[in-house]
Design an enzyme around this catalytic site. Structure first.
Site, short mmCIF file in Angstrom:
data_model
loop_
_atom_site.label_atom_id
_atom_site.label_comp_id
_atom_site.label_asym_id
_atom_site.label_seq_id
_atom_site.Cartn_x
_atom_site.Cartn_y
_atom_site.Cartn_z
N GLU A 1 0.87 -1.16 0.00
CA GLU A 1 0.00 0.00 0.00
C GLU A 1 0.91 1.23 0.00
OE1 GLU A 1 -2.78 0.31 3.27
OE2 GLU A 1 -3.46 2.26 2.56
N ARG B 1 4.83 -12.59 10.17
CA ARG B 1 5.58 -11.40 9.78
C ARG B 1 6.89 -11.32 10.53
NH1 ARG B 1 1.74 -7.36 9.28
NH2 ARG B 1 3.21 -5.68 9.48
N LYS C 1 4.03 0.25 10.10
CA LYS C 1 4.06 1.44 9.26
C LYS C 1 3.54 2.66 10.04
CE LYS C 1 2.98 0.20 4.92
NZ LYS C 1 2.09 0.21 3.76
P1 ATP Z 1 -0.44 -1.54 6.78
O1 ATP Z 1 -0.66 -1.61 8.24
O2 ATP Z 1 -0.36 -0.16 6.24
O3 ATP Z 1 -1.27 -2.49 5.96
P2 ATP Z 1 1.70 -3.26 6.06
O4 ATP Z 1 3.04 -3.27 6.74
O5 ATP Z 1 0.87 -4.47 6.08
O6 ATP Z 1 1.03 -2.02 6.68
P3 ATP Z 1 1.49 -3.25 3.19
O7 ATP Z 1 1.95 -2.22 2.26
O8 ATP Z 1 0.06 -3.61 3.22
O9 ATP Z 1 1.94 -2.76 4.61
O10 ATP Z 1 2.38 -4.54 3.03
C1 ATP Z 1 2.68 -5.12 1.81
C2 ATP Z 1 3.00 -6.56 2.02
O11 ATP Z 1 4.11 -6.70 2.90
C3 ATP Z 1 1.84 -7.31 2.62
O12 ATP Z 1 1.67 -8.53 1.92
C4 ATP Z 1 2.27 -7.56 4.02
O13 ATP Z 1 1.73 -8.74 4.51
C5 ATP Z 1 3.80 -7.64 3.91
N1 ATP Z 1 4.43 -7.24 5.17
C6 ATP Z 1 4.24 -6.10 5.84
N2 ATP Z 1 4.94 -6.10 6.99
C7 ATP Z 1 5.61 -7.27 7.05
C8 ATP Z 1 6.50 -7.86 7.99
N3 ATP Z 1 6.85 -7.26 9.11
N4 ATP Z 1 7.00 -9.09 7.70
C9 ATP Z 1 6.66 -9.71 6.57
N5 ATP Z 1 5.82 -9.21 5.65
C10 ATP Z 1 5.29 -8.00 5.87
#
Ligand code: ATP
Ligand code: MG
Length: 562
Positions: free
Chosen positions: A39, A265, A275
């Site tokens: 996102e 994660r 984020k």
């Molecule tokens: P938000 O809370 O804004 O959704 P987010 O960290 O999930 O934050 P995204 O941009 O939706 O951000 O994440 C993109 C991809 O990265 C998603 O598939 C998410 O599952 C993965 N991702 C985000 N944070 C992690 C993490 N700490 N470890 C592994 N994968 C992650």
């Protein structure tokens, strides 16, 4: 895996790759298609790198492809700046989506049609309850929800209102479109989840064309299906959304039927990977920006001097599982040191200089001495380092009254200057307040290159730079941004910020070959650690970031855990 083997050298195996392998074996999948769906509401961090390495890695391992898809469904929070930064970061990490760059917004028209399709089938309705009321009606884990009074609108009525929502007739929050599934479901995600909400904000790509935007749940799986994604890999918090993901795919005439798989994660000690938290650190000015070298963002890690290959190695080592774990930051540092030890060129720099005057070296004379750029690399180049009567050495390499185990310079003591000569200290000169300002020394011209013809030994080798030739630089040294391993666990995360996480050293002295180093180039300063040239530096005033010290604490931690 042996300790010094990088995971990239062998084919990874994990539960998701096992699923893929089976799907290929039984013919359920022909070509593996994965996607990374950020996102664009912030910059990527090392947690995202785990997901990127996994999604692009699976595609590479099985001869498939991985899409980059921006999940740009919330124009209130998303910006073009983030889209550009994310693309740059994915490329920098070493991955390429080729022509497969997509946006959820590419599918807005199709998604809208499918919403009408659900309305037609009696599987979606417009609800006029407020967000708070919807929450109230939803029930809890122990209590079933109750139906909205608007739940039984006719398809015709729903269509009319939904079209007017699209046209921008209504205020934000006045209506939503909801799936009509089961208000008593044990899974709260199935209690008539919201599919569309009204947002009057300009979208980076579609401008003012839309007044309603799909939710993540409605956009995500359908986007996967449109693109022919076979394995939609996401983090565990979406596990409970999977029944909804499947329900939507089952009830819509999608061109393919992707499946969702979840992994845990990445969590890392001494930092935050949310984020929301990162946005807070940046917007409240606790750090200098998204690329502050103390942040776990890709931009911050890059500016710190951490190579992409070390991040890939790290991602390989932590593996992919369904169990929640917190990874020690030292493991990442270990990967960085292992790589940089092999690849980083060596240079000499003095961070806290004290002047050395070699009394028996002719005034006005200088010479060039040969130095090896990387002893770990047999094919590496050599360089010439200027030597003259006045040098700088590290202040802490001299002690006037040394304790027993201090083998470096002291009055009457002889040491080796790296790549140069033996040096003996004669006298320490002090200022009025007793600080040492200069060391008067002599050298032995017979020891050029670092050994004495008579075979006498010294116990220490010091780094140095020639004062006349040196460049003055600023060096920024970093430690953990948070004092606690689990910031925010016991109090407000902001209170856990380490007030001493940045130390700026001015007046550092560099050997001349360090001037004009490309920003982003990492070197080892002999005996000190790894340092990376910062984009804020100039030819007149180089700036380096300390990436890491030389000492590896990972082995120790592992031993403790055994
Ligand atoms: P938000 O809370 O804004 O959704 P987010 O960290 O999930 O934050 P995204 O941009 O939706 O951000 O994440 C993109 C991809 O990265 C998603 O598939 C998410 O599952 C993965 N991702 C985000 N944070 C992690 C993490 N700490 N470890 C592994 N994968 C992650
Ligand atoms: Mg997310």
């Amino acid at each position: 895996m042996s300790d010094d083997q990088t995971s990239e050298e062998e084919l990874a195996s994990d539960f998701i790759r096992n699923v893929v392998r089976d799907d290929l074996a039984v013919g359920r999948t022909e070509t593996v298609v994965t996607r990374f769906p950020p996102e664009p509401n912030g910059h990527l961090h090392i947690g995202h790198a785990k997901s990127i390495c996994l999604n692009f890695g699976i595609a590479a391992d099985f001869g498939g492809r991985c899409h980059l898809r921006f999940d740009d469904t919330n124009p209130a929070k998303e910006e073009q700046e983030f889209i550009d930064a994310i693309k740059k970061d994915v490329h920098w990490l070493g991955f390429d989506w080729n022509q497969h760059l997509y946006h959820a917004s590419d599918y807005f028209e199709q998604l809208y049609d499918w919403a009408e399709h659900l309305i037609d089938k009696g599987l979606a309705y417009v609800d006029d309850l407020s967000a708070d009321e919807i929450r109230e009606y939803r029930g809890t884990l122990t209590e079933p929800g109750k139906p909205s009074p608007y739940r039984d609108r006719t398809a015709e009525e729903n269509l009319v209102i939904f079209r007017r929502m699209r046209a921008g007739v209504f205020e934000e929050g006045s209506h939503v479109l909801r799936a009509k599934i089961d208000m008593a479901s044990g899974n709260i995600n199935l209690r008539d989840p919201v599919l569309y909400r009204i947002v009057h904000a300009s979208h980076p790509r579609t401008g003012d064309a839309w007044h309603i935007y799909p939710t993540y749940d409605f956009a995500h799986g359908q986007s996967d299906a449109i693109e022919g994604v076979t394995h939609s890999v996401c983090t565990l918090e979406f596990e409970d959304h999977r029944p909804l993901y499947d329900w939507l795919i089952d009830n819509l005439p999608t061109p393919s039927k992707p499946r969702q798989y979840e992994f845990s994660r990445l969590n890392l000690t001494h930092t935050v990977l949310s984020k929301r938290r990162l946005i807070q650190l940046v917007t409240e000015g606790h750090v200098s920006g998204w690329d502050d070298p103390r942040l776990p963002t890709i931009a911050g890690l890059r500016r710190r001097g951490i190579p992409a290959a070390a991040i890939r190695d790290f991602a390989g080592r932590i593996g992919v599982t369904k169990s929640d774990a917190v990874i020690e930051l030292e493991l990442l540092e270990h990967c960085v040191r292992q790589l940089l030890n092999k690849t980083a060129e060596r240079r000499m720099a003095v961070l806290d200089p004290v002047k050395v005057v070699i009394e028996n070296y002719p005034e006005g004379q200088s010479e060039e001495l040969e130095a090896i750029n990387n002893p770990e690399d047999p094919d590496c180049d050599k360089r010439m380092v200027p030597f003259s009567r006045e040098l700088y050495i590290e202040r802490e390499d001299f002690m006037e009254d040394p304790p027993k185990k201090f083998f470096r310079l002291a009055p009457g003591r002889e040491v080796r200057l790296r790549y140069a000569y033996f040096l003996t200290c004669r006298e320490a000169i002090k200022n009025d307040i007793g600080e040492i300002i200069e060391l008067r020394c002599s050298y032995d011209p017979e020891t050029r290159g670092g050994s004495a013809p008579d075979g006498r030994k010294v116990k220490a080798t010091l780094h140095w730079v020639s004062a006349e030739h040196a460049a003055t630089a600023e060096i920024r040294s970093y430690s953990h941004l948070f004092t606690r391993p689990n910031p925010g666990a016991e109090n407000d995360v902001i209170d856990d910020i380490n007030p001493d996480s940045l130390m700026v050293m001015k007046g550092c002295q560099l050997e001349p070959s360090l001037v004009g180093f490309e920003p982003g180039q990492t070197v080892q300063f002999e005996r000190l650690g790894y340092f990376c040239s910062d984009p804020e530096g100039t030819a007149n005033k180089p700036v380096f970031n300390r990436t890491l010290g030389l000492r590896d604490t990972w082995a120790k931690i592992q031993k403790k855990g055994e």
